[in-house]
Design a protein around this motif. Structure first.
Motif, PDB file in Angstrom:
ATOM      1  N   ARG A 118       0.850  -1.194   0.000  1.00 49.87           N
ATOM      2  CA  ARG A 118       0.000   0.000   0.000  1.00 49.87           C
ATOM      3  C   ARG A 118       0.876   1.230   0.000  1.00 49.87           C
ATOM      4  O   ARG A 118       2.091   1.161   0.178  1.00 49.87           O
ATOM      5  CB  ARG A 118      -0.897   0.013   1.237  1.00 49.87           C
ATOM      6  CG  ARG A 118      -0.118   0.018   2.554  1.00 49.87           C
ATOM      7  CD  ARG A 118      -1.021   0.308   3.742  1.00 49.87           C
ATOM      8  NE  ARG A 118      -0.349   0.151   5.009  1.00 49.87           N
ATOM      9  CZ  ARG A 118       0.495   1.044   5.542  1.00 49.87           C
ATOM     10  NH1 ARG A 118       0.774   2.167   4.888  1.00 49.87           N
ATOM     11  NH2 ARG A 118       1.053   0.834   6.717  1.00 49.87           N
ATOM     12  N   GLY A 119       0.253   2.381  -0.182  1.00 53.97           N
ATOM     13  CA  GLY A 119       0.983   3.635  -0.061  1.00 53.97           C
ATOM     14  C   GLY A 119       1.456   3.844   1.363  1.00 53.97           C
ATOM     15  O   GLY A 119       0.915   3.255   2.308  1.00 53.97           O
ATOM     16  N   GLN A 120       2.466   4.681   1.507  1.00 53.67           N
ATOM     17  CA  GLN A 120       3.061   4.909   2.817  1.00 53.67           C
ATOM     18  C   GLN A 120       3.115   6.399   3.142  1.00 53.67           C
ATOM     19  O   GLN A 120       3.092   7.246   2.252  1.00 53.67           O
ATOM     20  CB  GLN A 120       4.477   4.337   2.848  1.00 53.67           C
ATOM     21  CG  GLN A 120       4.537   2.847   2.578  1.00 53.67           C
ATOM     22  CD  GLN A 120       5.966   2.352   2.435  1.00 53.67           C
ATOM     23  OE1 GLN A 120       6.879   2.835   3.117  1.00 53.67           O
ATOM     24  NE2 GLN A 120       6.174   1.402   1.550  1.00 53.67           N
ATOM     25  N   LEU A 121       3.213   6.687   4.431  1.00 53.20           N
ATOM     26  CA  LEU A 121       3.432   8.046   4.916  1.00 53.20           C
ATOM     27  C   LEU A 121       4.844   8.131   5.462  1.00 53.20           C
ATOM     28  O   LEU A 121       5.205   7.386   6.379  1.00 53.20           O
ATOM     29  CB  LEU A 121       2.417   8.409   6.000  1.00 53.20           C
ATOM     30  CG  LEU A 121       2.641   9.760   6.709  1.00 53.20           C
ATOM     31  CD1 LEU A 121       2.603  10.923   5.724  1.00 53.20           C
ATOM     32  CD2 LEU A 121       1.613   9.956   7.821  1.00 53.20           C
ATOM     33  N   LEU A 122       5.647   9.026   4.886  1.00 51.25           N
ATOM     34  CA  LEU A 122       7.025   9.213   5.307  1.00 51.25           C
ATOM     35  C   LEU A 122       7.202  10.628   5.854  1.00 51.25           C
ATOM     36  O   LEU A 122       6.714  11.592   5.248  1.00 51.25           O
ATOM     37  CB  LEU A 122       7.992   9.012   4.142  1.00 51.25           C
ATOM     38  CG  LEU A 122       8.115   7.606   3.560  1.00 51.25           C
ATOM     39  CD1 LEU A 122       6.961   7.293   2.607  1.00 51.25           C
ATOM     40  CD2 LEU A 122       9.433   7.451   2.816  1.00 51.25           C
ATOM     41  N   ILE A 123       7.905  10.737   6.963  1.00 53.78           N
ATOM     42  CA  ILE A 123       8.220  12.028   7.562  1.00 53.78           C
ATOM     43  C   ILE A 123       9.733  12.212   7.509  1.00 53.78           C
ATOM     44  O   ILE A 123      10.487  11.365   7.989  1.00 53.78           O
ATOM     45  CB  ILE A 123       7.761  12.108   9.034  1.00 53.78           C
ATOM     46  CG1 ILE A 123       6.283  11.711   9.187  1.00 53.78           C
ATOM     47  CG2 ILE A 123       8.048  13.490   9.608  1.00 53.78           C
ATOM     48  CD1 ILE A 123       5.306  12.674   8.626  1.00 53.78           C
ATOM     49  N   LEU A 124      10.167  13.325   6.929  1.00 51.87           N
ATOM     50  CA  LEU A 124      11.580  13.695   6.910  1.00 51.87           C
ATOM     51  C   LEU A 124      11.720  14.947   7.762  1.00 51.87           C
ATOM     52  O   LEU A 124      11.264  16.026   7.369  1.00 51.87           O
ATOM     53  CB  LEU A 124      12.054  13.965   5.479  1.00 51.87           C
ATOM     54  CG  LEU A 124      11.847  12.819   4.475  1.00 51.87           C
ATOM     55  CD1 LEU A 124      12.242  13.252   3.070  1.00 51.87           C
ATOM     56  CD2 LEU A 124      12.642  11.588   4.900  1.00 51.87           C
ATOM     57  N   THR A 125      12.322  14.800   8.939  1.00 51.66           N
ATOM     58  CA  THR A 125      12.352  15.898   9.897  1.00 51.66           C
ATOM     59  C   THR A 125      13.746  16.038  10.490  1.00 51.66           C
ATOM     60  O   THR A 125      14.694  15.397  10.045  1.00 51.66           O
ATOM     61  CB  THR A 125      11.269  15.685  10.985  1.00 51.66           C
ATOM     62  OG1 THR A 125      11.126  16.869  11.761  1.00 51.66           O
ATOM     63  CG2 THR A 125      11.575  14.489  11.874  1.00 51.66           C
ATOM     64  N   GLY A 126      13.883  16.887  11.491  1.00 53.14           N
ATOM     65  CA  GLY A 126      15.171  17.103  12.140  1.00 53.14           C
ATOM     66  C   GLY A 126      15.826  18.402  11.688  1.00 53.14           C
ATOM     67  O   GLY A 126      15.406  19.036  10.722  1.00 53.14           O
ATOM     68  N   ASN A 127      16.890  18.778  12.385  1.00 50.42           N
ATOM     69  CA  ASN A 127      17.566  20.043  12.125  1.00 50.42           C
ATOM     70  C   ASN A 127      18.640  19.944  11.048  1.00 50.42           C
ATOM     71  O   ASN A 127      19.235  20.949  10.675  1.00 50.42           O
ATOM     72  CB  ASN A 127      18.203  20.570  13.419  1.00 50.42           C
ATOM     73  CG  ASN A 127      17.153  20.979  14.437  1.00 50.42           C
ATOM     74  OD1 ASN A 127      16.052  21.373  14.085  1.00 50.42           O
ATOM     75  ND2 ASN A 127      17.484  20.847  15.704  1.00 50.42           N
ATOM     76  N   GLY A 128      18.903  18.752  10.554  1.00 52.08           N
ATOM     77  CA  GLY A 128      19.938  18.565   9.550  1.00 52.08           C
ATOM     78  C   GLY A 128      19.474  18.936   8.148  1.00 52.08           C
ATOM     79  O   GLY A 128      18.281  19.060   7.864  1.00 52.08           O
ATOM     80  N   LYS A 129      20.439  19.097   7.272  1.00 48.50           N
ATOM     81  CA  LYS A 129      20.198  19.464   5.872  1.00 48.50           C
ATOM     82  C   LYS A 129      19.779  18.225   5.068  1.00 48.50           C
ATOM     83  O   LYS A 129      20.226  17.126   5.336  1.00 48.50           O
ATOM     84  CB  LYS A 129      21.502  20.040   5.307  1.00 48.50           C
ATOM     85  CG  LYS A 129      21.487  20.357   3.828  1.00 48.50           C
ATOM     86  CD  LYS A 129      22.843  20.945   3.434  1.00 48.50           C
ATOM     87  CE  LYS A 129      23.056  20.939   1.934  1.00 48.50           C
ATOM     88  NZ  LYS A 129      21.933  21.455   1.171  1.00 48.50           N
ATOM     89  N   GLY A 130      18.930  18.423   4.070  1.00 49.79           N
ATOM     90  CA  GLY A 130      18.647  17.356   3.124  1.00 49.79           C
ATOM     91  C   GLY A 130      17.235  16.829   3.087  1.00 49.79           C
ATOM     92  O   GLY A 130      16.938  15.902   2.333  1.00 49.79           O
TER      93      GLY A 130
END
Length: 200
Positions: A31-43
């Motif tokens: 199935r489709g997914q939910l991704l979270i890209l977080t944090g204080n770092g670059k990218g």
């Protein structure tokens, strides 16, 4: 000595393969997914655009809503904007510390979120990226309950990537994958300018 080392390596790789094969076999839900890209770092945004390119490479329709960064040039957007399967909406007001106008930012957020909600309910979109959405929640422009509802009710096959610092706890709990970018060192802290083609 070399033969013994080769044998140890082979046994270790056999064990690793067995573990990987077992995990692959156990992954039966598609199935489709939910991704979270977080944090204080670059990218975070860069990673999301990489996923956009990947999906487009398989001819999947993609929608990208850019909150916060709407007035900045974006190399990835420049490259991919003419792709027939890519839809992009930018909030258009730029960084909130630049506008210093809450009413303007709120109106721009409302318009961008209206687009996002439309795409989140459209099964045509294989991937939807909500770039810097976390700030809209942090600054109170969007209610977490409304965002949660749109994510939960989206088409089963649709994946969503949300980027931005300080992702809301409830988003992280809802997500299938959460990646936190850690800031070890950043050139900007050493007074090195952001570089076109590298940082934006």
């Amino acid at each position: 000595m070399s033969d013994a080392r080769d044998q140890r390596h082979k046994r270790a790789m056999q064990k690793r393969k067995a573990l990987v094969d077992a995990k692959v076999a156990a992954a039966t839900e598609d199935r489709g997914q939910l991704l979270i890209l977080t944090g204080n770092g670059k990218g975070k945004t860069t990673s999301a655009w990489g996923s956009v390119a990947r999906a487009l490479g398989y001819d999947y329709p993609v929608g990208v809503v850019q909150f916060i960064k709407g007035t900045w040039e974006c190399g990835e957007r420049n490259l991919l904007a003419t792709h027939t399967l890519l839809s992009v909406h930018t909030m258009g007001t730029g960084f909130t510390w630049e506008t210093q106008d809450r009413a303007l930012d709120q109106a721009a957020c409302d318009a961008a979120w209206a687009v996002a909600k439309t795409w989140l309910s459209d099964p045509k979109y294989y991937l939807v990226v909500l770039d810097e959405l976390t700030y809209m929640l942090k600054f109170g422009y969007l209610a977490i309950e409304e965002v949660e509802q749109a994510l939960v009710e989206r088409p089963r096959e649709q994946s969503v990537i949300i980027t931005g610092r300080a992702a809301h706890r409830r988003l992280c709990e809802l997500a299938d994958t959460v990646t936190e970018m850690q800031a070890v060192r950043h050139a900007f802290d050493a007074c090195i300018q952001a570089r076109r083609g590298l940082d934006w």
